[in-house]
Design an enzyme around this catalytic site. Structure first.
Site, PDB file in Angstrom:
ATOM      1  N   SER A 145      -2.426   4.844 -14.194  1.00 26.90           N
ATOM      2  CA  SER A 145      -3.380   4.561 -15.290  1.00 26.90           C
ATOM      3  C   SER A 145      -3.858   3.109 -15.385  1.00 26.90           C
ATOM      4  O   SER A 145      -4.651   2.789 -16.265  1.00 26.90           O
ATOM      5  CB  SER A 145      -2.807   4.970 -16.663  1.00 26.90           C
ATOM      6  OG  SER A 145      -2.781   6.375 -16.808  1.00 26.90           O
ATOM      7  N   THR A 146      -3.371   2.214 -14.504  1.00 27.27           N
ATOM      8  CA  THR A 146      -3.725   0.801 -14.683  1.00 27.27           C
ATOM      9  C   THR A 146      -4.974   0.373 -13.911  1.00 27.27           C
ATOM     10  O   THR A 146      -5.341  -0.797 -13.942  1.00 27.27           O
ATOM     11  CB  THR A 146      -2.563  -0.131 -14.270  1.00 27.27           C
ATOM     12  OG1 THR A 146      -2.313   0.035 -12.865  1.00 27.27           O
ATOM     13  CG2 THR A 146      -1.308   0.164 -15.050  1.00 27.27           C
ATOM     14  N   GLY A 147      -5.609   1.323 -13.225  1.00 27.33           N
ATOM     15  CA  GLY A 147      -6.839   1.001 -12.501  1.00 27.33           C
ATOM     16  C   GLY A 147      -8.041   1.517 -13.274  1.00 27.33           C
ATOM     17  O   GLY A 147      -8.404   1.006 -14.328  1.00 27.33           O
ATOM     18  N   TYR A 165      -8.318   3.905 -15.172  1.00 23.72           N
ATOM     19  CA  TYR A 165      -8.009   4.362 -16.536  1.00 23.72           C
ATOM     20  C   TYR A 165      -7.679   3.228 -17.518  1.00 23.72           C
ATOM     21  O   TYR A 165      -7.390   3.482 -18.683  1.00 23.72           O
ATOM     22  CB  TYR A 165      -6.893   5.406 -16.498  1.00 23.72           C
ATOM     23  CG  TYR A 165      -7.344   6.776 -16.018  1.00 23.72           C
ATOM     24  CD1 TYR A 165      -8.691   7.026 -15.721  1.00 23.72           C
ATOM     25  CD2 TYR A 165      -6.451   7.821 -15.866  1.00 23.72           C
ATOM     26  CE1 TYR A 165      -9.104   8.278 -15.284  1.00 23.72           C
ATOM     27  CE2 TYR A 165      -6.867   9.083 -15.440  1.00 23.72           C
ATOM     28  CZ  TYR A 165      -8.198   9.301 -15.147  1.00 23.72           C
ATOM     29  OH  TYR A 165      -8.603  10.548 -14.718  1.00 23.72           O
ATOM     30  N   ASN A 189      -6.643  12.781 -11.362  1.00 19.37           N
ATOM     31  CA  ASN A 189      -7.300  13.110 -12.631  1.00 19.37           C
ATOM     32  C   ASN A 189      -7.021  14.575 -12.958  1.00 19.37           C
ATOM     33  O   ASN A 189      -6.535  15.320 -12.117  1.00 19.37           O
ATOM     34  CB  ASN A 189      -8.801  12.811 -12.578  1.00 19.37           C
ATOM     35  CG  ASN A 189      -9.485  13.520 -11.426  1.00 19.37           C
ATOM     36  OD1 ASN A 189      -9.450  14.746 -11.336  1.00 19.37           O
ATOM     37  ND2 ASN A 189     -10.078  12.756 -10.518  1.00 19.37           N
ATOM     38  N   ASP A 229       0.865  -1.175   0.000  1.00 18.35           N
ATOM     39  CA  ASP A 229       0.000   0.000   0.000  1.00 18.35           C
ATOM     40  C   ASP A 229       0.905   1.230   0.000  1.00 18.35           C
ATOM     41  O   ASP A 229       1.711   1.406   0.910  1.00 18.35           O
ATOM     42  CB  ASP A 229      -0.865  -0.046   1.267  1.00 18.35           C
ATOM     43  CG  ASP A 229      -1.761   1.173   1.412  1.00 18.35           C
ATOM     44  OD1 ASP A 229      -1.642   2.133   0.622  1.00 18.35           O
ATOM     45  OD2 ASP A 229      -2.579   1.158   2.351  1.00 18.35           O
ATOM     46  N   GLY A 251      -9.394   4.465  -5.872  1.00 15.45           N
ATOM     47  CA  GLY A 251      -8.059   3.899  -6.099  1.00 15.45           C
ATOM     48  C   GLY A 251      -6.998   4.498  -5.202  1.00 15.45           C
ATOM     49  O   GLY A 251      -7.238   4.781  -4.027  1.00 15.45           O
ATOM     50  N   ASP A 303      -5.694   7.426  -5.312  1.00 11.96           N
ATOM     51  CA  ASP A 303      -6.041   8.798  -4.940  1.00 11.96           C
ATOM     52  C   ASP A 303      -6.910   8.824  -3.674  1.00 11.96           C
ATOM     53  O   ASP A 303      -6.629   9.578  -2.724  1.00 11.96           O
ATOM     54  CB  ASP A 303      -6.772   9.447  -6.119  1.00 11.96           C
ATOM     55  CG  ASP A 303      -7.003  10.927  -5.903  1.00 11.96           C
ATOM     56  OD1 ASP A 303      -6.184  11.718  -6.397  1.00 11.96           O
ATOM     57  OD2 ASP A 303      -7.985  11.282  -5.222  1.00 11.96           O
TER      58      ASP A 303
HETATM   59  N1  AR6 Z   1      -1.303   1.535  -3.108  1.00 11.48           N
HETATM   60  C1  AR6 Z   1      -0.722   1.205  -4.275  1.00 11.48           C
HETATM   61  N2  AR6 Z   1      -1.413   0.986  -5.429  1.00 11.48           N
HETATM   62  C2  AR6 Z   1      -2.766   1.087  -5.365  1.00 11.48           C
HETATM   63  C3  AR6 Z   1      -3.458   1.425  -4.178  1.00 11.48           C
HETATM   64  C4  AR6 Z   1      -2.658   1.658  -3.006  1.00 11.48           C
HETATM   65  N3  AR6 Z   1      -3.221   1.984  -1.841  1.00 11.48           N
HETATM   66  N4  AR6 Z   1      -4.781   1.452  -4.451  1.00 11.48           N
HETATM   67  C5  AR6 Z   1      -4.921   1.138  -5.757  1.00 11.48           C
HETATM   68  N5  AR6 Z   1      -3.712   0.895  -6.319  1.00 11.48           N
HETATM   69  P1  AR6 Z   1      -6.147   3.977  -9.957  1.00 11.48           P
HETATM   70  P2  AR6 Z   1      -5.704   5.342 -12.536  1.00 11.48           P
HETATM   71  C6  AR6 Z   1      -3.363   0.539  -7.711  1.00 11.48           C
HETATM   72  O1  AR6 Z   1      -7.520   3.592 -10.364  1.00 11.48           O
HETATM   73  O2  AR6 Z   1      -5.949   4.091 -13.289  1.00 11.48           O
HETATM   74  C7  AR6 Z   1      -8.940   7.905  -9.465  1.00 11.48           C
HETATM   75  O3  AR6 Z   1     -10.279   7.945  -9.141  1.00 11.48           O
HETATM   76  C8  AR6 Z   1      -4.447  -0.048  -8.579  1.00 11.48           C
HETATM   77  O4  AR6 Z   1      -4.556  -1.437  -8.345  1.00 11.48           O
HETATM   78  O5  AR6 Z   1      -5.919   4.477  -8.586  1.00 11.48           O
HETATM   79  O6  AR6 Z   1      -4.510   6.179 -12.901  1.00 11.48           O
HETATM   80  C9  AR6 Z   1      -8.352   9.260  -9.839  1.00 11.48           C
HETATM   81  O7  AR6 Z   1      -8.967  10.321  -9.171  1.00 11.48           O
HETATM   82  C10 AR6 Z   1      -3.902   0.259  -9.974  1.00 11.48           C
HETATM   83  O8  AR6 Z   1      -2.969  -0.723 -10.394  1.00 11.48           O
HETATM   84  O9  AR6 Z   1      -5.547   5.139 -10.937  1.00 11.48           O
HETATM   85  C11 AR6 Z   1      -8.587   9.311 -11.332  1.00 11.48           C
HETATM   86  O10 AR6 Z   1      -9.882   9.779 -11.636  1.00 11.48           O
HETATM   87  C12 AR6 Z   1      -3.137   1.565  -9.802  1.00 11.48           C
HETATM   88  O11 AR6 Z   1      -3.012   1.737  -8.391  1.00 11.48           O
HETATM   89  C13 AR6 Z   1      -8.470   7.866 -11.763  1.00 11.48           C
HETATM   90  O12 AR6 Z   1      -8.792   7.087 -10.639  1.00 11.48           O
HETATM   91  C14 AR6 Z   1      -3.816   2.786 -10.406  1.00 11.48           C
HETATM   92  O13 AR6 Z   1      -5.225   2.703 -10.234  1.00 11.48           O
HETATM   93  C15 AR6 Z   1      -7.048   7.527 -12.183  1.00 11.48           C
HETATM   94  O14 AR6 Z   1      -7.013   6.209 -12.666  1.00 11.48           O
END
Ligand code: AR6
Length: 184
Positions: A131-133, A135, A36, A22, A44, A46
């Site tokens: 971007s891997t969640g 997005y 974003n 984490d 996620g 954020d």
């Molecule tokens: N620690 C490490 N990695 C994490 C954690 C954590 N606590 N939680 C999730 N991940 P995402 P995006 C991983 O969706 O795709 C938001 O709402 C997760 O498994 O957080 O860039 C923003 O406000 C994934 O592999 O970010 C934007 O609107 C990675 O972090 C949007 O999501 C990124 O997932 C950005 O989307």
């Protein structure tokens, strides 16, 4: 493979590390957030960062960056209650099939983040898989861009700069495996 042992690759006297975990629990100078372009907060990483860091991070973000941050770029704030000194809010691209400049924008988001951390004299940063969640950027492709961009950045840094550690904090064994493959 023991998932709790960090995987490490040296780049001169600096290193890229991969850990499962984490990102909010990391003791580093700067934590990179997956934001974003409105810097509006979300789920996620954020959501986890703002929950753990407290409301001062969003208050500062709104005050300093009322117009948000373009995709492929990053901005920096303090880190509230987190152990880090800074949060770098990076905006990666939404995946749209790969023909809309996603790779360039993802590389640019990582490079902008590392440049900001370097300009603030950070010695260590923790990065998520941008971007891997939400997005939906494909993990293997995203891992390749993340590792290549970070390795290139560390290689060209002046020897006098303090940044010695880029640690990717991956949230699932699948993500860790993709980054491990890219690092190899
Ligand atoms: N620690 C490490 N990695 C994490 C954690 C954590 N606590 N939680 C999730 N991940 P995402 P995006 C991983 O969706 O795709 C938001 O709402 C997760 O498994 O957080 O860039 C923003 O406000 C994934 O592999 O970010 C934007 O609107 C990675 O972090 C949007 O999501 C990124 O997932 C950005 O989307």
């Amino acid at each position: 493979m023991n998932l709790n042992t960090p995987i490490r690759k040296a780049i001169g006297h600096r290193a890229i590390e991969l850990v499962l975990g984490d990102i909010t629990q990391q003791h580093v100078d700067a934590i990179i957030n997956a934001a974003n372009c409105r810097l509006a907060g979300g789920g996620g990483v954020d959501g986890a960062i703002h929950r753990a860091g407290g409301p001062s991070i969003m208050a500062e973000t709104r005050r300093l960056y009322p117009d948000g941050c373009p995709t492929g770029s990053a901005v920096i704030t303090s880190a509230g209650n987190l152990a880090a000194m800074y949060i770098v809010h990076a905006v990666g691209p939404v995946w749209n099939g790969g023909q809309r400049g996603e790779e360039t924008l993802l590389a640019s988001a990582y490079e902008s983040s590392l440049r900001l951390a370097d300009e603030h004299d950070c010695q260590s940063v923790a990065m998520p898989a941008l971007s891997t969640g939400a997005y939906r950027y494909p993990l293997e492709d995203a891992a390749r861009v993340a590792i290549a961009t970070s390795a290139a950045f560390l290689s060209q840094l002046d020897a006098s700069r303090p940044l010695v550690l880029v640690r990717f904090v991956l949230f699932s064994p699948d993500a860790l495996a993709a980054f491990q493959q890219a690092l190899a």
